[in-house]
Design a protein around this motif. Structure first.
Motif, short mmCIF file in Angstrom:
data_model
loop_
_atom_site.label_atom_id
_atom_site.label_comp_id
_atom_site.label_asym_id
_atom_site.label_seq_id
_atom_site.Cartn_x
_atom_site.Cartn_y
_atom_site.Cartn_z
N ILE A 1 0.85 -1.18 0.00
CA ILE A 1 0.00 0.00 0.00
C ILE A 1 0.89 1.24 0.00
O ILE A 1 1.97 1.24 0.59
CB ILE A 1 -0.93 0.00 1.24
CG1 ILE A 1 -2.01 1.08 1.12
CG2 ILE A 1 -0.15 0.14 2.52
CD1 ILE A 1 -3.07 1.00 2.21
N VAL B 1 -1.47 -2.08 6.16
CA VAL B 1 -2.56 -2.67 5.37
C VAL B 1 -3.60 -3.28 6.30
O VAL B 1 -4.81 -3.06 6.14
CB VAL B 1 -2.02 -3.72 4.38
CG1 VAL B 1 -3.16 -4.57 3.82
CG2 VAL B 1 -1.28 -3.05 3.24
N VAL C 1 -6.95 -5.05 0.90
CA VAL C 1 -5.77 -4.94 0.02
C VAL C 1 -5.01 -6.26 0.01
O VAL C 1 -4.53 -6.71 -1.04
CB VAL C 1 -4.85 -3.79 0.49
CG1 VAL C 1 -3.51 -3.82 -0.25
CG2 VAL C 1 -5.53 -2.44 0.28
#
Length: 267
Positions: free
Chosen positions: A6, A94, A101
Motif C-alpha cells: 500500500i 494494510v 488490500v
C-alpha cells in the motif's frame, strides 16, 4: 526488505497508535529502522507514550533512542523518517487501514488444492493460526470442517474476519484473539492446525504450542513462505518429523509447504 502493498505517502503516522502489543514488541527488537523510529517517537510523544504503556518492559529502550535523537529536526526530516517507518511496517498498515488490500495481492491466488491435497478437513475441528483475512480458514470451511477457529492477534483483522464470516452466513466459524506462540486452547484441542506466512519468529515456542493443541493423529500444515535460503526453519521442521515440498507462489516464486501427522509418543 520493506513490502509495497500500500502507498503510505498520505497515511498519518498516528496510525501507529492502532498497533498491537506484539507489533510494538517486534519494533523494540528490530534495529533495521531504529534511527527513523527514534525520530518518530521524538516528534510524536503520544506514540512514545502508547508504546511505553503497551510494552513497559521496553520503556528504557524507547527512552534511550529518543534521548539520543537530535532536537533540531526539520518538518521534512521528520516526515521522511515517518514514511520510512510506515514503509517498514507496510503489512501492518494494510491490516489496520484496509485488510481487503491483502486479499487482492497476487501471492494469495494460489490453488486451494495445495492445502486440500495435504489434509482432509471434513468433520474436523480446525485451528488457523495468524488467520489474517481468512485465506486458509475459509478453505477449511468450504471443505466441510466441523468447526473452524481463526486465531488472529490484530484487532482490525479479527473484525474483518467476523464481517466476512457474517456475509458468508457461517455458524461454525469463530474468531479468537491469540498468538502462535501463545495459543488460547487446551491440550489436544484441534484435529488440524494450519498456518500461512506466520511460523518462524520463535520456532521452538511456536512448534511446542502447535504440537500441544493438536490431538494425537491430528495434522499440522504450515506454509511459512520460506524459500530455499531459509534453512533454519527448514532444518528445525525436518528434525520434528515434517515432510515437505515446494510450490510456486504467484508473484513470489518457489516456497515450501510442511506437513506433520502428530503422534504424541514421537517426542
Amino acid at each position: 526488505m520493506p513490502l509495497n502493498w500500500i502507498d503510505v505517502t498520505n497515511i498519518d503516522i498516528k496510525t501507529l497508535l492502532l498497533l498491537e502489543k506484539h507489533n510494538i514488541k517486534h519494533l523494540a527488537r528490530n534495529s533495521s529502522c531504529q534511527q527513523s523510529m527514534a525520530i518518530v517517537l521524538k516528534a510524536n510523544p503520544e506514540i512514545l507514550w502508547y508504546f511505553k504503556t503497551l510494552l513497559p518492559d521496553s520503556t528504557e529502550i524507547f527512552e534511550r533512542v529518543v534521548k539520543e535523537t537530535s532536537e533540531n529536526l526539520s518538518r521534512e526530516e521528520i516526515r521522511k523518517a515517518e514514511l520510512e517507518v510506515l514503509k517498514n511496517v507496510n503489512d501492518w498498515i494494510v491490516y489496520i487501514v484496509d485488510p481487503s488490500v491483502y486479499d487482492s495481492l497476487e501471492f494469495t491466488k494460489w490453488d486451494d488444492k495445495l492445502l486440500t491435497d495435504l489434509v482432509h478437513f471434513s468433520g474436523k475441528r480446525v485451528v488457523d493460526l495468524g488467520a489474517g483475512t481468512g485465506r486458509l480458514s475459509f478453505v477449511a470451511v468450504n471443505e466441510k470442517a466441523r468447526v473452524v477457529y481463526a486465531v488472529e492477534p490484530m484487532r482490525t483483522l479479527r473484525e474483518y474476519l467476523k464481517k466476512g464470516a457474517k456475509v458468508k452466513g457461517l455458524g461454525n466459524f469463530y474468531v479468537v484473539d491469540g498468538l502462535i506462540e501463545e495459543i488460547p486452547f487446551e491440550k489436544d484441542f484441534a484435529d488440524v492446525v494450519i498456518s500461512g506466512h506466520v511460523f518462524g519468529d520463535f520456532i521452538e515456542d511456536e512448534f511446542c504450542e502447535m504440537y500441544r493443541v493438536t490431538g494425537n493423529g491430528g495434522d499440522i500444515v504450515l506454509f511459512p513462505g520460506n524459500s530455499d535460503s531459509d534453512n533454519e526453519i527448514h532444518e528445525f521442521l525436518l528434525t520434528r518429523g515434517f515432510r515437505w515440498g515446494r510450490f510456486k507462489e504467484p508473484g513470489v516464486g518457489y516456497v515450501r509447504w510442511y506437513h506433520l501427522e502428530v503422534h504424541k509418543d514421537s517426542f
